[in-house]
Scaffold this motif. Structure first.
Motif, PDB file in Angstrom:
ATOM      1  N   THR A   1      -3.209   9.077   7.951  1.00 21.47           N
ATOM      2  CA  THR A   1      -4.015   7.937   7.509  1.00 21.47           C
ATOM      3  C   THR A   1      -4.745   8.253   6.208  1.00 21.47           C
ATOM      4  OG1 THR A   1      -4.317   7.205   9.789  1.00 21.47           O
ATOM      5  CG2 THR A   1      -5.871   6.350   8.167  1.00 21.47           C
ATOM      6  N   ILE A   2      -5.315   9.450   6.142  1.00 23.34           N
ATOM      7  CA  ILE A   2      -6.052   9.853   4.940  1.00 23.34           C
ATOM      8  C   ILE A   2      -5.110  10.012   3.750  1.00 23.34           C
ATOM      9  CG2 ILE A   2      -7.344  11.773   3.919  1.00 23.34           C
ATOM     10  CD1 ILE A   2      -8.654  12.120   6.710  1.00 23.34           C
ATOM     11  N   MET A   3      -3.944  10.584   3.968  1.00 28.28           N
ATOM     12  CA  MET A   3      -3.022  10.890   2.874  1.00 28.28           C
ATOM     13  C   MET A   3      -2.170   9.703   2.436  1.00 28.28           C
ATOM     14  SD  MET A   3      -3.656  13.914   1.973  1.00 28.28           S
ATOM     15  CE  MET A   3      -2.276  14.216   0.911  1.00 28.28           C
ATOM     16  N   ASN A   4      -2.041   8.689   3.273  1.00 30.77           N
ATOM     17  CA  ASN A   4      -1.138   7.579   2.963  1.00 30.77           C
ATOM     18  C   ASN A   4      -1.420   6.905   1.618  1.00 30.77           C
ATOM     19  OD1 ASN A   4       1.190   6.132   3.845  1.00 30.77           O
ATOM     20  ND2 ASN A   4      -0.149   4.373   4.186  1.00 30.77           N
ATOM     21  N   PRO A   5      -2.666   6.573   1.269  1.00 30.77           N
ATOM     22  CA  PRO A   5      -2.893   5.950  -0.047  1.00 30.77           C
ATOM     23  C   PRO A   5      -2.455   6.842  -1.215  1.00 30.77           C
ATOM     24  CG  PRO A   5      -4.822   5.665   1.342  1.00 30.77           C
ATOM     25  CD  PRO A   5      -3.903   6.605   2.062  1.00 30.77           C
ATOM     26  N   LYS A   6      -2.713   8.148  -1.111  1.00 28.01           N
ATOM     27  CA  LYS A   6      -2.309   9.080  -2.165  1.00 28.01           C
ATOM     28  C   LYS A   6      -0.791   9.176  -2.248  1.00 28.01           C
ATOM     29  CE  LYS A   6      -2.539  12.416  -5.145  1.00 28.01           C
ATOM     30  NZ  LYS A   6      -2.512  12.061  -6.543  1.00 28.01           N
ATOM     31  N   ILE A   7      -0.134   9.186  -1.103  1.00 25.09           N
ATOM     32  CA  ILE A   7       1.329   9.236  -1.081  1.00 25.09           C
ATOM     33  C   ILE A   7       1.890   8.001  -1.775  1.00 25.09           C
ATOM     34  CG2 ILE A   7       3.364   9.126   0.421  1.00 25.09           C
ATOM     35  CD1 ILE A   7       1.714  10.754   2.498  1.00 25.09           C
ATOM     36  N   LYS A   8       1.379   6.823  -1.398  1.00 23.02           N
ATOM     37  CA  LYS A   8       1.861   5.565  -1.996  1.00 23.02           C
ATOM     38  C   LYS A   8       1.631   5.554  -3.509  1.00 23.02           C
ATOM     39  CE  LYS A   8       3.031   3.367   1.813  1.00 23.02           C
ATOM     40  NZ  LYS A   8       4.393   3.027   2.124  1.00 23.02           N
TER      41      LYS A   8
ATOM     42  N   ASP B   1      11.424   7.211  -8.998  1.00 24.99           N
ATOM     43  CA  ASP B   1      12.496   6.224  -9.074  1.00 24.99           C
ATOM     44  C   ASP B   1      12.525   5.378  -7.806  1.00 24.99           C
ATOM     45  OD1 ASP B   1      15.990   6.092  -8.771  1.00 24.99           O
ATOM     46  OD2 ASP B   1      14.854   5.098 -10.359  1.00 24.99           O
ATOM     47  N   LEU B   2      12.709   4.085  -7.958  1.00 23.20           N
ATOM     48  CA  LEU B   2      12.682   3.144  -6.841  1.00 23.20           C
ATOM     49  C   LEU B   2      13.653   3.537  -5.728  1.00 23.20           C
ATOM     50  CD1 LEU B   2      11.142   0.578  -6.180  1.00 23.20           C
ATOM     51  CD2 LEU B   2      12.999  -0.742  -7.152  1.00 23.20           C
ATOM     52  N   ASN B   3      14.806   4.056  -6.083  1.00 20.87           N
ATOM     53  CA  ASN B   3      15.821   4.415  -5.089  1.00 20.87           C
ATOM     54  C   ASN B   3      15.433   5.641  -4.266  1.00 20.87           C
ATOM     55  OD1 ASN B   3      17.509   2.334  -5.985  1.00 20.87           O
ATOM     56  ND2 ASN B   3      18.380   3.631  -7.576  1.00 20.87           N
ATOM     57  N   ASP B   4      14.535   6.455  -4.768  1.00 18.66           N
ATOM     58  CA  ASP B   4      14.176   7.704  -4.088  1.00 18.66           C
ATOM     59  C   ASP B   4      12.861   7.616  -3.313  1.00 18.66           C
ATOM     60  OD1 ASP B   4      16.427   8.917  -5.191  1.00 18.66           O
ATOM     61  OD2 ASP B   4      15.324   9.528  -6.991  1.00 18.66           O
ATOM     62  N   ARG B   5      12.137   6.545  -3.451  1.00 15.24           N
ATOM     63  CA  ARG B   5      10.791   6.459  -2.878  1.00 15.24           C
ATOM     64  C   ARG B   5      10.761   6.614  -1.363  1.00 15.24           C
ATOM     65  NH1 ARG B   5       7.896   1.692  -6.447  1.00 15.24           N
ATOM     66  NH2 ARG B   5       8.051   2.845  -8.410  1.00 15.24           N
ATOM     67  N   GLU B   6      11.612   5.894  -0.675  1.00 20.41           N
ATOM     68  CA  GLU B   6      11.587   5.925   0.789  1.00 20.41           C
ATOM     69  C   GLU B   6      11.913   7.327   1.312  1.00 20.41           C
ATOM     70  OE1 GLU B   6      13.778   3.681   4.468  1.00 20.41           O
ATOM     71  OE2 GLU B   6      13.380   2.514   2.654  1.00 20.41           O
ATOM     72  N   ASP B   7      12.932   7.958   0.737  1.00 21.50           N
ATOM     73  CA  ASP B   7      13.301   9.312   1.162  1.00 21.50           C
ATOM     74  C   ASP B   7      12.174  10.301   0.886  1.00 21.50           C
ATOM     75  OD1 ASP B   7      15.800   8.471   2.015  1.00 21.50           O
ATOM     76  OD2 ASP B   7      16.782   8.991   0.110  1.00 21.50           O
ATOM     77  N   LEU B   8      11.569  10.194  -0.290  1.00 19.22           N
ATOM     78  CA  LEU B   8      10.491  11.097  -0.657  1.00 19.22           C
ATOM     79  C   LEU B   8       9.265  10.894   0.235  1.00 19.22           C
ATOM     80  CD1 LEU B   8       9.553  13.331  -2.505  1.00 19.22           C
ATOM     81  CD2 LEU B   8       8.870  11.594  -4.158  1.00 19.22           C
ATOM     82  N   GLU B   9       8.952   9.648   0.554  1.00 15.77           N
ATOM     83  CA  GLU B   9       7.825   9.357   1.438  1.00 15.77           C
ATOM     84  C   GLU B   9       8.040   9.989   2.812  1.00 15.77           C
ATOM     85  OE1 GLU B   9       5.239   5.596   3.191  1.00 15.77           O
ATOM     86  OE2 GLU B   9       7.038   5.200   2.019  1.00 15.77           O
ATOM     87  N   GLN B  10       9.256   9.870   3.342  1.00 11.84           N
ATOM     88  CA  GLN B  10       9.566  10.487   4.635  1.00 11.84           C
ATOM     89  C   GLN B  10       9.447  12.005   4.564  1.00 11.84           C
ATOM     90  OE1 GLN B  10      13.424   9.105   5.837  1.00 11.84           O
ATOM     91  NE2 GLN B  10      12.695   7.064   6.381  1.00 11.84           N
ATOM     92  N   GLU B  11       9.900  12.594   3.479  1.00  9.81           N
ATOM     93  CA  GLU B  11       9.840  14.045   3.320  1.00  9.81           C
ATOM     94  C   GLU B  11       8.384  14.528   3.237  1.00  9.81           C
ATOM     95  OE1 GLU B  11      11.179  17.840   3.209  1.00  9.81           O
ATOM     96  OE2 GLU B  11      12.419  16.052   3.530  1.00  9.81           O
ATOM     97  N   ILE B  12       7.550  13.811   2.506  1.00 11.34           N
ATOM     98  CA  ILE B  12       6.138  14.184   2.395  1.00 11.34           C
ATOM     99  C   ILE B  12       5.459  14.093   3.758  1.00 11.34           C
ATOM    100  CG2 ILE B  12       3.897  13.492   1.433  1.00 11.34           C
ATOM    101  CD1 ILE B  12       5.492  12.581  -1.078  1.00 11.34           C
TER     102      ILE B  12
END
Length: 74
Positions: free
Chosen positions: A15-22, A29-40
């Motif tokens: 919850t704390i990290m979500n705004p920073k991650i976003k 790159d738009l195509n990599d965002r979802e994968d990178l978010e899951q990895e983080i």
């Protein structure tokens, strides 16, 4: 650490990290965002499970440890 404790720490950390991650993902790159978010988020989960992320100390606890450490040096 109990399972309930781990779950609580995990939810707070995400919850704390979500705004920073976003915010950080906007520069990706738009195509990599979802994968990178899951990895983080996976790395955050791993850190909690390995005990690298725990409850932060309260101000009183922090202040007391500061005083204790200062008296050791003196």
């Amino acid at each position: 650490m109990s399972q309930n404790n781990i779950s609580t720490i995990l939810m707070k950390a995400l919850t704390i990290m979500n705004p920073k991650i976003k915010k950080s993902l906007r520069s990706t790159d738009l195509n990599d965002r979802e994968d990178l978010e899951q990895e983080i988020k996976l790395r955050i989960v791993e850190a909690v499970l390995k005990g690298k992320i725990d409850y932060p100390p309260t101000f009183t606890q922090y202040h007391q440890s500061f005083i204790d450490n200062k008296s050791k040096v003196s």
